[in-house]
Design a protein around this motif. Structure first.
Motif, PDB file in Angstrom:
ATOM      1  N   GLU A 185     104.361  47.827 -11.507  1.00  0.00           N
ATOM      2  CA  GLU A 185     103.201  48.076 -10.434  1.00  0.00           C
ATOM      3  C   GLU A 185     102.057  46.775 -10.978  1.00  0.00           C
ATOM      4  O   GLU A 185     102.008  46.720 -11.917  1.00  0.00           O
ATOM      5  CB  GLU A 185     102.966  49.404 -10.262  1.00  0.00           C
ATOM      6  N   PHE A 186     101.453  46.357 -10.059  1.00  0.00           N
ATOM      7  CA  PHE A 186     100.215  45.803  -9.995  1.00  0.00           C
ATOM      8  C   PHE A 186      99.102  46.423  -9.362  1.00  0.00           C
ATOM      9  O   PHE A 186      98.884  46.724  -8.613  1.00  0.00           O
ATOM     10  CB  PHE A 186     100.269  44.238  -9.278  1.00  0.00           C
ATOM     11  N   VAL A 187      98.385  47.138 -10.856  1.00  0.00           N
ATOM     12  CA  VAL A 187      97.155  48.106 -10.502  1.00  0.00           C
ATOM     13  C   VAL A 187      95.867  47.293 -10.790  1.00  0.00           C
ATOM     14  O   VAL A 187      95.816  46.547 -11.736  1.00  0.00           O
ATOM     15  CB  VAL A 187      97.432  49.221 -11.396  1.00  0.00           C
ATOM     16  N   THR A 188      94.906  47.461  -9.986  1.00  0.00           N
ATOM     17  CA  THR A 188      93.781  46.902 -10.172  1.00  0.00           C
ATOM     18  C   THR A 188      92.587  47.870 -10.422  1.00  0.00           C
ATOM     19  O   THR A 188      92.494  48.919  -9.743  1.00  0.00           O
ATOM     20  CB  THR A 188      93.251  46.015  -9.012  1.00  0.00           C
ATOM     21  N   LEU A 189      91.826  48.268 -11.339  1.00  0.00           N
ATOM     22  CA  LEU A 189      90.827  48.860 -11.795  1.00  0.00           C
ATOM     23  C   LEU A 189      89.513  47.875 -11.210  1.00  0.00           C
ATOM     24  O   LEU A 189      89.046  46.973 -11.766  1.00  0.00           O
ATOM     25  CB  LEU A 189      90.469  49.157 -13.111  1.00  0.00           C
ATOM     26  N   LEU A 190      89.018  48.490  -9.816  1.00  0.00           N
ATOM     27  CA  LEU A 190      87.871  47.745  -9.442  1.00  0.00           C
ATOM     28  C   LEU A 190      86.522  48.404  -9.285  1.00  0.00           C
ATOM     29  O   LEU A 190      86.527  49.657  -9.065  1.00  0.00           O
ATOM     30  CB  LEU A 190      88.237  47.642  -7.926  1.00  0.00           C
ATOM     31  N   GLN A 242      86.139  42.542  -5.113  1.00  0.00           N
ATOM     32  CA  GLN A 242      87.193  43.414  -4.066  1.00  0.00           C
ATOM     33  C   GLN A 242      88.197  42.500  -3.299  1.00  0.00           C
ATOM     34  O   GLN A 242      89.325  42.912  -3.139  1.00  0.00           O
ATOM     35  CB  GLN A 242      86.318  44.166  -3.233  1.00  0.00           C
ATOM     36  N   GLU A 243      87.831  41.136  -2.969  1.00  0.00           N
ATOM     37  CA  GLU A 243      88.914  40.307  -2.510  1.00  0.00           C
ATOM     38  C   GLU A 243      89.865  40.228  -3.285  1.00  0.00           C
ATOM     39  O   GLU A 243      91.043  40.103  -2.730  1.00  0.00           O
ATOM     40  CB  GLU A 243      88.141  38.932  -2.151  1.00  0.00           C
ATOM     41  N   GLU A 244      89.386  39.839  -4.622  1.00  0.00           N
ATOM     42  CA  GLU A 244      90.527  39.376  -5.746  1.00  0.00           C
ATOM     43  C   GLU A 244      91.507  40.791  -5.770  1.00  0.00           C
ATOM     44  O   GLU A 244      92.840  40.580  -5.840  1.00  0.00           O
ATOM     45  CB  GLU A 244      90.076  38.993  -6.898  1.00  0.00           C
ATOM     46  N   ALA A 245      90.840  41.915  -5.719  1.00  0.00           N
ATOM     47  CA  ALA A 245      91.697  43.119  -5.965  1.00  0.00           C
ATOM     48  C   ALA A 245      92.553  43.336  -4.712  1.00  0.00           C
ATOM     49  O   ALA A 245      93.890  43.702  -5.194  1.00  0.00           O
ATOM     50  CB  ALA A 245      90.536  44.399  -5.889  1.00  0.00           C
ATOM     51  N   MET A 246      92.081  43.130  -3.634  1.00  0.00           N
ATOM     52  CA  MET A 246      92.953  43.309  -2.158  1.00  0.00           C
ATOM     53  C   MET A 246      94.262  42.201  -2.317  1.00  0.00           C
ATOM     54  O   MET A 246      95.234  42.534  -1.848  1.00  0.00           O
ATOM     55  CB  MET A 246      92.026  43.379  -1.224  1.00  0.00           C
ATOM     56  N   THR A 247      93.781  41.070  -2.734  1.00  0.00           N
ATOM     57  CA  THR A 247      94.820  39.982  -2.822  1.00  0.00           C
ATOM     58  C   THR A 247      96.040  40.318  -3.792  1.00  0.00           C
ATOM     59  O   THR A 247      97.056  39.904  -3.231  1.00  0.00           O
ATOM     60  CB  THR A 247      94.214  38.550  -3.160  1.00  0.00           C
ATOM     61  N   ALA A 267      86.769  56.813  -8.055  1.00  0.00           N
ATOM     62  CA  ALA A 267      86.068  57.200  -6.795  1.00  0.00           C
ATOM     63  C   ALA A 267      87.548  57.284  -5.918  1.00  0.00           C
ATOM     64  O   ALA A 267      87.326  58.420  -4.806  1.00  0.00           O
ATOM     65  CB  ALA A 267      85.257  56.148  -6.223  1.00  0.00           C
ATOM     66  N   GLN A 268      88.252  56.332  -5.806  1.00  0.00           N
ATOM     67  CA  GLN A 268      89.528  56.479  -4.822  1.00  0.00           C
ATOM     68  C   GLN A 268      90.526  55.594  -5.368  1.00  0.00           C
ATOM     69  O   GLN A 268      90.185  54.651  -6.191  1.00  0.00           O
ATOM     70  CB  GLN A 268      88.799  55.821  -3.425  1.00  0.00           C
ATOM     71  N   SER A 269      91.673  56.044  -5.129  1.00  0.00           N
ATOM     72  CA  SER A 269      93.048  55.111  -5.399  1.00  0.00           C
ATOM     73  C   SER A 269      93.814  55.018  -4.282  1.00  0.00           C
ATOM     74  O   SER A 269      93.896  56.313  -3.654  1.00  0.00           O
ATOM     75  CB  SER A 269      93.509  56.036  -6.791  1.00  0.00           C
ATOM     76  N   GLY A 270      94.374  54.078  -4.254  1.00  0.00           N
ATOM     77  CA  GLY A 270      95.353  53.704  -2.911  1.00  0.00           C
ATOM     78  C   GLY A 270      95.864  52.417  -2.747  1.00  0.00           C
ATOM     79  O   GLY A 270      95.180  51.506  -3.713  1.00  0.00           O
ATOM     80  N   VAL A 271      96.630  52.104  -1.891  1.00  0.00           N
ATOM     81  CA  VAL A 271      97.185  50.634  -1.466  1.00  0.00           C
ATOM     82  C   VAL A 271      95.884  50.158  -0.982  1.00  0.00           C
ATOM     83  O   VAL A 271      95.005  50.706  -0.376  1.00  0.00           O
ATOM     84  CB  VAL A 271      98.313  50.520  -0.585  1.00  0.00           C
ATOM     85  N   ALA A 298      80.935  50.843   0.903  1.00  0.00           N
ATOM     86  CA  ALA A 298      79.925  49.766   0.644  1.00  0.00           C
ATOM     87  C   ALA A 298      80.518  48.887  -0.295  1.00  0.00           C
ATOM     88  O   ALA A 298      80.046  47.540  -0.316  1.00  0.00           O
ATOM     89  CB  ALA A 298      78.598  50.325   0.305  1.00  0.00           C
ATOM     90  N   PHE A 299      81.263  49.285  -1.168  1.00  0.00           N
ATOM     91  CA  PHE A 299      81.597  48.318  -2.277  1.00  0.00           C
ATOM     92  C   PHE A 299      82.929  47.261  -1.911  1.00  0.00           C
ATOM     93  O   PHE A 299      83.124  46.202  -2.256  1.00  0.00           O
ATOM     94  CB  PHE A 299      81.969  49.052  -3.419  1.00  0.00           C
ATOM     95  N   LEU A 300      83.908  47.805  -0.986  1.00  0.00           N
ATOM     96  CA  LEU A 300      84.907  47.073  -0.740  1.00  0.00           C
ATOM     97  C   LEU A 300      84.349  46.562   0.738  1.00  0.00           C
ATOM     98  O   LEU A 300      84.615  47.126   1.841  1.00  0.00           O
ATOM     99  CB  LEU A 300      86.285  48.039  -0.425  1.00  0.00           C
TER     100      LEU A 300
END
Lengths: 347, 299
Positions: A35-40, A199-204, A218-222, A237-239
């Motif tokens: 899995e590719f997980v990002t801590l943002l 956040q853009e990098e995280a989503m990419t 705060a939250q975790s998910g796809v 607000a952050f994403l």
């Protein structure tokens, strides 16, 4: 892919204080094998500290780190099946690219023939064969980053940790390398854990995003779920950009706001919730729409190249529109806030 | 080709006129060096080629006998006394340098990783003795190493000496005194590089399976190499010429080049000057080696 529940990286109950500051407050997360997980999160949210605890470079005050069921909590960095790509790349300046990449294998006393073959493979994988004899000070930022990734991956870690590896690169290059990193991870099937504030990098790149705020998750998910369904004002607000509107509960699916009465698709449980809507989800109409209509005045209209942006009153609403020039400041418009895109936040 | 104009303090100046101004600014320092360093050195060199009068005074006639005698080739045959003294001096200087480098590196690491306030305090603790006259400090070691001093019972308890006996004069006392006298020379340049260490390289090495030795070899030493070279030069060269420490702590048997030169200056100036010339040659050779070392390592 259905793996054993303990396969991959599992972090539970991690606490860390620096002096009187709680940097991490009972944080846990898991990354399944492959899995590719990002801590943002913003700087100071504890994401880098968490990554360093997984790497063994920082000791947690409490909590456990396991990889494929093996407890690594007390292990030093060199006994963990984990390798790191550092923010500064931390390439050894006195060693060539090939020797940098070979460092981990030689430290484990791999046979020299084996070292040479695997280094060649790693250099080929990141398409940096022609740089093999260069020193780090003869490389560009992007090349250094590739060398750092090759140097970590050549050890075939169970988990690859990446600490803001793109932050020193320009936007164009960053975009290219994000795609490449994503493809590389797909191809190798290695678990990647990336730390970023972008956040853009995280989503990419990510399969899953873990948003951190002040030492907590705060939250975790796809990526899509975290973006479309933010749970808190911070995540909304952050994403990307979000319009946050204070509301008062009328019934399970209706609220009263400064914009007027609005219907919402999800259930309203709190008396005074905050409602979030993304700028691109607001629809501009010339005629009054059937539901969730807001009569608004354009206060400011901005041209952003591939799109346009309006700031509308009441509520200082930010609206993303297709690039067009027929809406200028002072124009009267009808806005539609579709019920299914109105997100009722937890705080 | 005309030289390009460079703006300097609002004037347009050519590199040539800039060089002239720089020379003007440097003139006082150059004059100082000429009068108080180059001239005396020339004098030493000249005296080394002079003859000796019956009362040790300088006779202005040319001879290379002093320089030959300093190497052991006297008129009455070869003697290895001076070469043995030189060998002892080299061994002591090299050993002192090595100990000072290890101690200085360890100490710099300890100091550089403390809180800033404590850092300043520890640095001061290293440097303050340095401001005290070397002779006084060395007398201090006599007190510490005396039979009734604090260290003698410890050495006796460890079986290193007889109870009640002073620890000096002895070769060990000279080593202790030398390291104590020269350690600040090693700490200063080493601290300067250790303070600016890029610790992410250490972390990267540990992350890439490196044990202590590899971390030291690949993450620390390349970064501190310039400091190590500077520290080695700054310790080794004063060590070569040292005579106070061996005089006060070593007794008559523990003679160094420095002591030899010092003795001659009372009775045979040309011979003393010849010894001094060889010492300067050895020092310059050490400097050349130190400058070449890092270059070759990098190539």
């Amino acid at each position: 892919m259905q793996a054993k529940p303990d396969a991959g990286l599992v972090v539970t109950g991690v606490r860390k204080r620096f002096g009187h500051v709680a940097v991490l407050d009972h944080v846990g997360f898991a990354a399944a094998r492959g899995e590719f997980v990002t801590l943002l999160g913003p700087s100071g949210c504890g994401k880098t500290t968490l990554l360093r605890i997984v790497a063994g470079l920082e000791r947690a005050d409490a909590g456990r780190v396991t990889v494929d069921g093996r407890d690594l909590t007390g292990e030093p960095p060199h006994r963990r099946p984990v390798n790191t790509v550092f923010q500064s790349y931390a390439l050894f300046p006195h060693l060539s690219v090939a020797d940098n990449v070979a460092f981990g294998l030689r430290a484990r006393r791999a046979a020299e023939g084996d070292v040479r073959r695997r280094v060649a493979d790693a250099l080929a994988l990141l398409r940096i064969d022609e740089l093999r004899a260069r020193r780090p000070d003869e490389l560009s930022g992007g090349q250094k980053q590739r060398v750092a990734v090759a140097r970590a991956l050549v050890n075939e870690p169970a988990v690859l940790l990446l600490d803001e590896p793109m932050s020193a690169l320009d936007a164009q290059l960053r975009g290219d390398l994000q795609l490449e990193l994503r493809r590389l991870q797909r191809r190798l099937g290695t678990t990647f854990v990336l730390v970023t504030h972008d956040q853009e990098e995280a989503m990419t790149v990510s399969d899953r995003i873990i948003v951190m705020d002040r030492g907590r998750i705060a939250q975790s998910g796809v990526p899509r779920a975290v973006y479309e369904r933010p749970a808190t004002r911070f995540v909304a607000a952050f994403l990307g950009a979000a319009n946050l509107v204070a509301a008062r509960r009328v019934d399970d699916h209706a609220v009263e706001t400064v914009l007027g009465p609005l219907r919402v698709a999800s259930a309203v449980t709190r008396d005074a919730p905050t409602i979030a809507i993304r700028p691109e989800r607001i629809v501009v109409h010339a005629e009054r729409p059937a539901a969730n209509a807001v009569r608004a005045t354009v206060r400011e209209a901005l041209f952003k190249g591939d799109h346009g942006q309006l700031f509308c009153d009441p509520g200082d609403l930010r609206v993303r529109i297709a690039a067009r020039d027929d809406l200028a400041a002072g124009a009267q418009v009808w806005l539609e806030l579709p019920a299914e895109h109105l997100q009722v936040l937890d705080d | 080709m005309t030289e390009p104009a460079i703006a300097f303090r609002g004037d347009l100046a050519t590199p040539r006129s800039l060089r002239a101004r720089a020379l003007g600014l440097a003139a006082p320092a150059l004059a100082w060096i000429t009068v108080f360093l180059i001239a005396p050195l020339c004098l030493v060199l000249a005296v080394a080629f002079c003859g000796r009068g019956d009362y040790g005074q300088i006779e202005w006639r040319f001879t290379s006998a002093n320089l030959a005698r300093a190497l052991g080739c006297a008129a009455d045959g070869f003697s290895d006394v001076n070469l043995r003294i030189a060998a002892r001096t080299l061994w002591l200087s090299a050993g002192t340098t090595a100990i000072c480098l290890v101690l200085g590196f360890a100490l710099s690491l300890v100091i550089a990783t403390r809180r800033p306030a404590l850092r300043a305090l520890l640095l001061a603790a290293v440097m303050i003795p340095f401001g005290t006259n070397l002779v006084i400090r060395t007398y201090g070691w006599q007190l510490l190493l005396a039979g009734r001093g604090p260290l003698a019972p410890i050495a006796a308890a460890l079986g290193l000496s007889e109870p009640g006996l002073a620890l000096y004069p002895s070769p060990i006392a000279v080593w202790v005194g030398m390291v104590a006298a020269l350690a600040p020379f090693a700490v200063a340049p080493l601290y300067a590089v250790v303070e600016r260490l890029d610790w992410s390289l250490v972390e990267a090495a540990r992350d890439l399976n490196a044990g202590r030795w590899r971390v030291l070899r690949h993450a620390l030493l390349p970064q501190v190499a310039p400091g190590l070279t500077a520290a080695a030069v700054l310790t080794f060269i004063p060590a070569l010429g040292m005579f106070v420490v061996s005089d006060l702590l070593g007794g008559a048997k523990h003679m160094l080049i420095g002591n030899l030169v010092q003795q001659q200056l009372a009775r045979d100036w040309p011979y003393g000057a010849a010894l001094g010339v060889w010492l300067i040659v050895a020092t310059l050779a050490a400097l050349v080696l130190a400058r070449r070392g890092p270059d070759r390592a990098r190539a």
